[in-house]
Write a protein that holds these residues in place. Structure first.
Motif, PDB file in Angstrom:
ATOM      1  N   LEU A 273      40.331  29.859  47.501  1.00  0.00           N
ATOM      2  CA  LEU A 273      40.070  30.358  46.150  1.00  0.00           C
ATOM      3  C   LEU A 273      40.431  31.831  46.022  1.00  0.00           C
ATOM      4  O   LEU A 273      40.953  32.265  44.991  1.00  0.00           O
ATOM      5  N   GLU A 274      40.188  32.597  47.063  1.00  0.00           N
ATOM      6  CA  GLU A 274      40.563  34.013  47.043  1.00  0.00           C
ATOM      7  C   GLU A 274      42.088  34.159  47.009  1.00  0.00           C
ATOM      8  O   GLU A 274      42.625  34.974  46.257  1.00  0.00           O
TER       9      GLU A 274
ATOM     10  N   ARG B 197      43.191  33.295  43.558  1.00  0.00           N
ATOM     11  CA  ARG B 197      42.891  34.359  42.605  1.00  0.00           C
ATOM     12  C   ARG B 197      43.963  35.441  42.658  1.00  0.00           C
ATOM     13  O   ARG B 197      44.438  35.922  41.627  1.00  0.00           O
ATOM     14  N   GLU B 198      44.373  35.804  43.849  1.00  0.00           N
ATOM     15  CA  GLU B 198      45.409  36.824  44.008  1.00  0.00           C
ATOM     16  C   GLU B 198      46.757  36.337  43.465  1.00  0.00           C
ATOM     17  O   GLU B 198      47.462  37.083  42.783  1.00  0.00           O
TER      18      GLU B 198
ATOM     19  N   TYR C 134      47.200  34.017  41.196  1.00  0.00           N
ATOM     20  CA  TYR C 134      47.061  33.918  39.744  1.00  0.00           C
ATOM     21  C   TYR C 134      47.260  35.284  39.096  1.00  0.00           C
ATOM     22  O   TYR C 134      47.922  35.403  38.059  1.00  0.00           O
ATOM     23  N   ALA C 135      46.704  36.331  39.697  1.00  0.00           N
ATOM     24  CA  ALA C 135      46.841  37.688  39.152  1.00  0.00           C
ATOM     25  C   ALA C 135      48.308  38.106  39.109  1.00  0.00           C
ATOM     26  O   ALA C 135      48.756  38.718  38.137  1.00  0.00           O
TER      27      ALA C 135
ATOM     28  N   ARG D  71      49.887  36.079  36.216  1.00  0.00           N
ATOM     29  CA  ARG D  71      49.391  36.573  34.933  1.00  0.00           C
ATOM     30  C   ARG D  71      50.032  37.912  34.584  1.00  0.00           C
ATOM     31  O   ARG D  71      50.499  38.113  33.458  1.00  0.00           O
TER      32      ARG D  71
END
Length: 86
Positions: A36-37, A40-41, A43-44, A47
């Motif tokens: 998940l971490e 998240r990275e 995805y950033a 984005r």
């Protein structure tokens, strides 16, 4: 010669890989948090790149609208022109 992947493609591939691993339901619980971490990275990165492209496109579309003299709603101009006839 193989083309190199850019940061967006790499991050997208990371998200796809992680999603596939998590969708199987077989990911070890101890592995979920690091996944998940990592997601998240990734995805950033995706984005941020998408937002940068949107900003460029918004600027270019704003220039096109400014140079053409048309409003954001082309139908509004037509309605105003019709009002002048009456």
């Amino acid at each position: 010669m193989t083309a190199m992947k850019g940061p967006y493609r790499e991050a997208y591939a990371t998200l796809s890989r992680i999603a596939a691993e998590l969708e199987t339901g077989e990911a070890d619980l101890d592995r979920v948090l690091p996944l998940l971490e990592e997601a998240r990275e990734a995805y950033a990165v995706c984005r941020d790149r998408i937002e940068a492209v949107r900003a460029v496109l918004a600027g270019e579309w704003a220039e096109v609208r400014d140079h053409s003299g048309s409003a954001e709603d082309p139908e509004a101009d037509e309605d105003e022109a019709d009002d002048d006839l009456y």
